[in-house]
Design an enzyme around this catalytic site. Structure first.
Site, PDB file in Angstrom:
ATOM      1  N   LYS A  54       0.925  -1.392   0.013  1.00  0.00           N
ATOM      2  CA  LYS A  54       0.078   0.038   0.035  1.00  0.00           C
ATOM      3  C   LYS A  54       0.873   1.319   0.259  1.00  0.00           C
ATOM      4  O   LYS A  54       0.555   2.139  -0.720  1.00  0.00           O
ATOM      5  CB  LYS A  54      -1.025   0.024   1.277  1.00  0.00           C
ATOM      6  CG  LYS A  54      -2.024  -1.171   1.282  1.00  0.00           C
ATOM      7  CD  LYS A  54      -2.759  -1.256   2.284  1.00  0.00           C
ATOM      8  CE  LYS A  54      -3.831  -2.675   1.982  1.00  0.00           C
ATOM      9  NZ  LYS A  54      -4.303  -3.006   3.115  1.00  0.00           N
ATOM     10  N   GLN A  98      -4.126  -1.605   9.474  1.00  0.00           N
ATOM     11  CA  GLN A  98      -4.140  -3.044   8.832  1.00  0.00           C
ATOM     12  C   GLN A  98      -4.782  -4.045  10.221  1.00  0.00           C
ATOM     13  O   GLN A  98      -4.075  -4.123  11.070  1.00  0.00           O
ATOM     14  CB  GLN A  98      -2.610  -3.408   8.524  1.00  0.00           C
ATOM     15  CG  GLN A  98      -2.455  -4.543   7.986  1.00  0.00           C
ATOM     16  CD  GLN A  98      -3.141  -4.501   6.444  1.00  0.00           C
ATOM     17  OE1 GLN A  98      -3.122  -3.784   5.733  1.00  0.00           O
ATOM     18  NE2 GLN A  98      -3.741  -5.694   6.101  1.00  0.00           N
ATOM     19  N   ASP A 121     -11.329   2.604   4.090  1.00  0.00           N
ATOM     20  CA  ASP A 121     -11.888   1.252   3.874  1.00  0.00           C
ATOM     21  C   ASP A 121     -13.176   1.239   3.757  1.00  0.00           C
ATOM     22  O   ASP A 121     -13.848   0.020   3.543  1.00  0.00           O
ATOM     23  CB  ASP A 121     -11.093   0.230   4.970  1.00  0.00           C
ATOM     24  CG  ASP A 121      -9.889  -0.406   4.860  1.00  0.00           C
ATOM     25  OD1 ASP A 121      -9.869  -0.819   3.631  1.00  0.00           O
ATOM     26  OD2 ASP A 121      -9.158  -0.695   5.724  1.00  0.00           O
TER      27      ASP A 121
END
Ligand code: NAP
Length: 300
Positions: A54, A98, A121
């Site tokens: 990422k 994460q 997200d």
């Protein structure tokens, strides 16, 4: 094989090129640099490789990007305080934690602590609600990636029969919510099937689908004789079914029996190489959207 392969890596690269241009324009015209922080707790090897990928992509796109690694024994309070710091940082537009976090930390509390306007997200209940009412800026990355793959290969799903196999909060349900929107790139007739659907009915629904999105987590579940000739098959499943003796790497299978479905479909995603490569790119897209919203360039 009759079906055309939908190559996720190629579509993702195309979207990243578009984003790169958008970032250059945001910087030049509006003095806005999209900012992303990825927070990693502990050193789980899979998580380390995900955040590394990422970070690499966000640097390539010209983002302001921070990798914040915290020890596995960080307290919940300290992690919440860290999130609060980034919530208040105007240079940061997207915050990604994460998952999974260590067991002593309540992952729900962590996700709720993120400012919904920085929740790239799209897992925060505020963003889930925004999607349901069709007034959203971000979409969860995996179903958003599926939507892009459908539109950029098969075409506009407007008026088509879409059947989604699976109803998880991260794939199945948001996929349904995305496809029923009265918006460009959606506006389909959507059915969702799951373990509550009798198997014979499930197969009947699959056979009606112009577009079939499968996210059940069952290796090679959907068979070629369950699908309509010429349909588009999006296989979200990633199932590790063994280890290759040759390479020592995991053997991956999707939720669709590839050979029999590829013989009938017009388009199909391979596993790996279909939906998977889209996820990080959609995270980047969400960060650009968050930066634009923060700058008042789009309404949130
Ligand atoms: P999940 O949380 O386990 O949900 C699976 C869903 O499928 C559930 O709604 C379940 O029904 C339904 N289901 C399970 N077995 C079924 C069956 N035999 N018939 C009909 N429905 C069935 O999984 P998920 O997180 O949505 O992930 C699904 C798959 O996609 C997994 O293989 C996962 O690894 C993969 N995935 C890939 C990506 C990517 O980037 N490529 C991202 C996320 C997930 P109930 O609700 O009734 O239990």
């Amino acid at each position: 094989m009759a079906a055309k392969l939908i190559k996720g890596a190629e579509v993702a690269a195309q979207i990243r090129e578009e984003l790169k241009k958008e970032v250059e324009e945001l910087k030049a015209k509006h003095n806005v640099t999209p900012g992303l922080v990825t927070i990693l707790v502990g050193e789980n090897p899979a998580s380390v490789s995900y955040v590394t990928a990422k970070q690499k992509t966000s640097h390539e796109l010209g983002f302001y990007s921070i990798q914040d690694s915290q020890p596995a024994d960080i307290t919940e309070a300290a992690l919440l305080a860290l999130i609060d710091k980034y919530n208040k940082d105007p240079k940061i537009h997207g915050i990604l934690i994460q998952l999974p976090v260590p067991k002593h930390i309540d992952s729900n509390k962590v996700l709720l602590a993120i400012d919904p306007n920085k929740d790239v997200d799209a897992f925060h209940p505020v963003n889930v609600g925004r999607i349901l009412i069709g007034n959203y800026v971000f979409l969860p990355c995996t179903p958003a990636g599926c939507q892009e793959l459908i539109n950029r290969s098969y075409g506009d799903p407007k008026g088509k029969e879409v059947v989604v196999v699976g109803r998880s909060n991260i794939v199945g349900k948001p996929m349904v919510a995305i496809m029923i929107q009265k918006l460009q790139g959606a506006n389909a007739t959507v059915t969702c099937v799951h373990t509550g659907t009798p198997k014979d009915k499930l197969i009947e629904h699959c056979r009606r689908a112009d577009i079939l999105v499968v996210a059940a987590g069952v290796p090679e579940y959907v068979q070629g004789d369950w699908i309509k000739e010429g349909c588009c098959v999006i296989d979200v499943g990633v199932n590790r079914v063994g280890i290759s003796e040759k390479t020592g790497k995991a053997i991956l299978k999707g939720d669709v029996h590839f050979e029999s479905c590829a013989a009938k479909a017009s388009y199909i995603t391979p596993v790996p190489g279909g939906v998977g490569p889209m996820t990080i790119t959609m995270l980047m897209k969400n960060t650009v959207m968050a930066a634009k919203a923060a700058a008042g360039l789009i309404k949130i």
